[in-house]
Design a protein around this motif. Structure first.
Motif, PDB file in Angstrom:
ATOM      1  N   PHE A  66       0.831  -1.199   0.000  1.00 41.11           N
ATOM      2  CA  PHE A  66       0.000   0.000   0.000  1.00 41.11           C
ATOM      3  C   PHE A  66       0.867   1.252   0.000  1.00 41.11           C
ATOM      4  O   PHE A  66       0.685   2.146  -0.823  1.00 41.11           O
ATOM      5  CB  PHE A  66      -0.904  -0.024   1.233  1.00 41.11           C
ATOM      6  CG  PHE A  66      -1.926   1.074   1.280  1.00 41.11           C
ATOM      7  CD1 PHE A  66      -3.192   0.865   0.759  1.00 41.11           C
ATOM      8  CD2 PHE A  66      -1.640   2.292   1.867  1.00 41.11           C
ATOM      9  CE1 PHE A  66      -4.150   1.862   0.821  1.00 41.11           C
ATOM     10  CE2 PHE A  66      -2.596   3.294   1.928  1.00 41.11           C
ATOM     11  CZ  PHE A  66      -3.851   3.073   1.400  1.00 41.11           C
ATOM     12  N   LEU A  67       1.847   1.327   0.900  1.00 41.74           N
ATOM     13  CA  LEU A  67       2.671   2.527   1.044  1.00 41.74           C
ATOM     14  C   LEU A  67       3.664   2.705  -0.095  1.00 41.74           C
ATOM     15  O   LEU A  67       4.082   3.823  -0.372  1.00 41.74           O
ATOM     16  CB  LEU A  67       3.401   2.516   2.391  1.00 41.74           C
ATOM     17  CG  LEU A  67       2.497   2.664   3.609  1.00 41.74           C
ATOM     18  CD1 LEU A  67       3.301   2.497   4.888  1.00 41.74           C
ATOM     19  CD2 LEU A  67       1.760   3.995   3.606  1.00 41.74           C
ATOM     20  N   PHE A 114       3.454   5.395  -2.896  1.00 40.32           N
ATOM     21  CA  PHE A 114       3.719   6.792  -2.600  1.00 40.32           C
ATOM     22  C   PHE A 114       5.210   7.092  -2.642  1.00 40.32           C
ATOM     23  O   PHE A 114       6.033   6.227  -2.382  1.00 40.32           O
ATOM     24  CB  PHE A 114       3.219   7.163  -1.198  1.00 40.32           C
ATOM     25  CG  PHE A 114       1.769   6.878  -0.950  1.00 40.32           C
ATOM     26  CD1 PHE A 114       0.803   7.243  -1.868  1.00 40.32           C
ATOM     27  CD2 PHE A 114       1.359   6.252   0.211  1.00 40.32           C
ATOM     28  CE1 PHE A 114      -0.534   6.996  -1.644  1.00 40.32           C
ATOM     29  CE2 PHE A 114       0.026   5.999   0.458  1.00 40.32           C
ATOM     30  CZ  PHE A 114      -0.928   6.365  -0.476  1.00 40.32           C
ATOM     31  N   THR A 115       5.548   8.352  -2.935  1.00 43.77           N
ATOM     32  CA  THR A 115       6.933   8.797  -2.813  1.00 43.77           C
ATOM     33  C   THR A 115       7.274   8.823  -1.325  1.00 43.77           C
ATOM     34  O   THR A 115       6.387   8.757  -0.460  1.00 43.77           O
ATOM     35  CB  THR A 115       7.121  10.213  -3.387  1.00 43.77           C
ATOM     36  OG1 THR A 115       6.359  11.128  -2.579  1.00 43.77           O
ATOM     37  CG2 THR A 115       6.686  10.304  -4.844  1.00 43.77           C
ATOM     38  N   PHE A 116       8.560   8.965  -1.009  1.00 44.26           N
ATOM     39  CA  PHE A 116       8.969   9.022   0.395  1.00 44.26           C
ATOM     40  C   PHE A 116       8.273  10.181   1.118  1.00 44.26           C
ATOM     41  O   PHE A 116       7.774  10.025   2.242  1.00 44.26           O
ATOM     42  CB  PHE A 116      10.498   9.160   0.510  1.00 44.26           C
ATOM     43  CG  PHE A 116      10.964   9.281   1.926  1.00 44.26           C
ATOM     44  CD1 PHE A 116      10.964   8.177   2.765  1.00 44.26           C
ATOM     45  CD2 PHE A 116      11.378  10.500   2.426  1.00 44.26           C
ATOM     46  CE1 PHE A 116      11.376   8.283   4.084  1.00 44.26           C
ATOM     47  CE2 PHE A 116      11.797  10.626   3.745  1.00 44.26           C
ATOM     48  CZ  PHE A 116      11.798   9.511   4.583  1.00 44.26           C
ATOM     49  N   ALA A 117       8.227  11.344   0.469  1.00 43.29           N
ATOM     50  CA  ALA A 117       7.585  12.515   1.074  1.00 43.29           C
ATOM     51  C   ALA A 117       6.094  12.265   1.307  1.00 43.29           C
ATOM     52  O   ALA A 117       5.541  12.643   2.350  1.00 43.29           O
ATOM     53  CB  ALA A 117       7.797  13.747   0.195  1.00 43.29           C
ATOM     54  N   GLU A 118       5.425  11.629   0.346  1.00 41.89           N
ATOM     55  CA  GLU A 118       4.009  11.311   0.500  1.00 41.89           C
ATOM     56  C   GLU A 118       3.802  10.306   1.630  1.00 41.89           C
ATOM     57  O   GLU A 118       2.831  10.391   2.383  1.00 41.89           O
ATOM     58  CB  GLU A 118       3.436  10.769  -0.808  1.00 41.89           C
ATOM     59  CG  GLU A 118       3.339  11.812  -1.896  1.00 41.89           C
ATOM     60  CD  GLU A 118       3.100  11.241  -3.279  1.00 41.89           C
ATOM     61  OE1 GLU A 118       2.916  12.049  -4.218  1.00 41.89           O
ATOM     62  OE2 GLU A 118       3.118   9.995  -3.463  1.00 41.89           O
ATOM     63  N   PHE A 124       1.420  10.814   4.773  1.00 38.01           N
ATOM     64  CA  PHE A 124       0.367   9.832   5.030  1.00 38.01           C
ATOM     65  C   PHE A 124       0.495   9.238   6.424  1.00 38.01           C
ATOM     66  O   PHE A 124      -0.506   9.066   7.136  1.00 38.01           O
ATOM     67  CB  PHE A 124       0.391   8.728   3.969  1.00 38.01           C
ATOM     68  CG  PHE A 124      -0.792   7.812   4.055  1.00 38.01           C
ATOM     69  CD1 PHE A 124      -2.039   8.229   3.631  1.00 38.01           C
ATOM     70  CD2 PHE A 124      -0.662   6.540   4.572  1.00 38.01           C
ATOM     71  CE1 PHE A 124      -3.144   7.400   3.733  1.00 38.01           C
ATOM     72  CE2 PHE A 124      -1.755   5.697   4.674  1.00 38.01           C
ATOM     73  CZ  PHE A 124      -3.000   6.127   4.246  1.00 38.01           C
ATOM     74  N   GLU A 125       1.710   8.923   6.842  1.00 35.46           N
ATOM     75  CA  GLU A 125       1.911   8.341   8.166  1.00 35.46           C
ATOM     76  C   GLU A 125       1.501   9.312   9.265  1.00 35.46           C
ATOM     77  O   GLU A 125       0.916   8.907  10.274  1.00 35.46           O
ATOM     78  CB  GLU A 125       3.355   7.876   8.329  1.00 35.46           C
ATOM     79  CG  GLU A 125       3.629   6.626   7.498  1.00 35.46           C
ATOM     80  CD  GLU A 125       5.090   6.215   7.442  1.00 35.46           C
ATOM     81  OE1 GLU A 125       5.922   6.819   8.141  1.00 35.46           O
ATOM     82  OE2 GLU A 125       5.384   5.270   6.696  1.00 35.46           O
ATOM     83  N   LEU A 126       1.758  10.599   9.071  1.00 36.37           N
ATOM     84  CA  LEU A 126       1.309  11.590  10.050  1.00 36.37           C
ATOM     85  C   LEU A 126      -0.216  11.708  10.036  1.00 36.37           C
ATOM     86  O   LEU A 126      -0.843  11.856  11.091  1.00 36.37           O
ATOM     87  CB  LEU A 126       1.973  12.942   9.780  1.00 36.37           C
ATOM     88  CG  LEU A 126       3.461  13.002  10.139  1.00 36.37           C
ATOM     89  CD1 LEU A 126       4.090  14.290   9.614  1.00 36.37           C
ATOM     90  CD2 LEU A 126       3.676  12.866  11.635  1.00 36.37           C
TER      91      LEU A 126
END
Length: 80
Positions: free
Chosen positions: A7-8, A11-15, A19-21
């Protein structure tokens, strides 16, 4: 755990950071402060997450992640 990684990985690292926040309940403004990024940058990253998941809000994105146990890995891979 594998489903979460699949799922993760869309996403790019920044995304992923944004998302985690969001998963931890941070608002857009709080995410901006924690990551020390411009409002426009966070807004863009949030919009990218929403677009990639095919949903209409970050709240919906979080719900989608929280319900991964009900998603098949094949369905997750097809949405990429």
């Amino acid at each position: 755990m594998l489903k979460e990684k699949v799922f993760l990985n869309q996403f790019t690292f920044a995304e992923q950071q944004v998302f985690e926040l969001a998963l931890d309940g941070y608002s857009g403004r709080e995410i901006q402060l924690v990551l020390s990024k411009e409002e426009a940058t966070i807004k863009s990253q949030r919009q990218n997450i929403i677009r990639k998941l095919g949903v209409f809000s970050m709240k919906e994105s979080v719900k989608k992640f929280q319900h991964l146990e009900y998603e098949s890995p094949r369905k997750l891979l097809q949405s990429r």
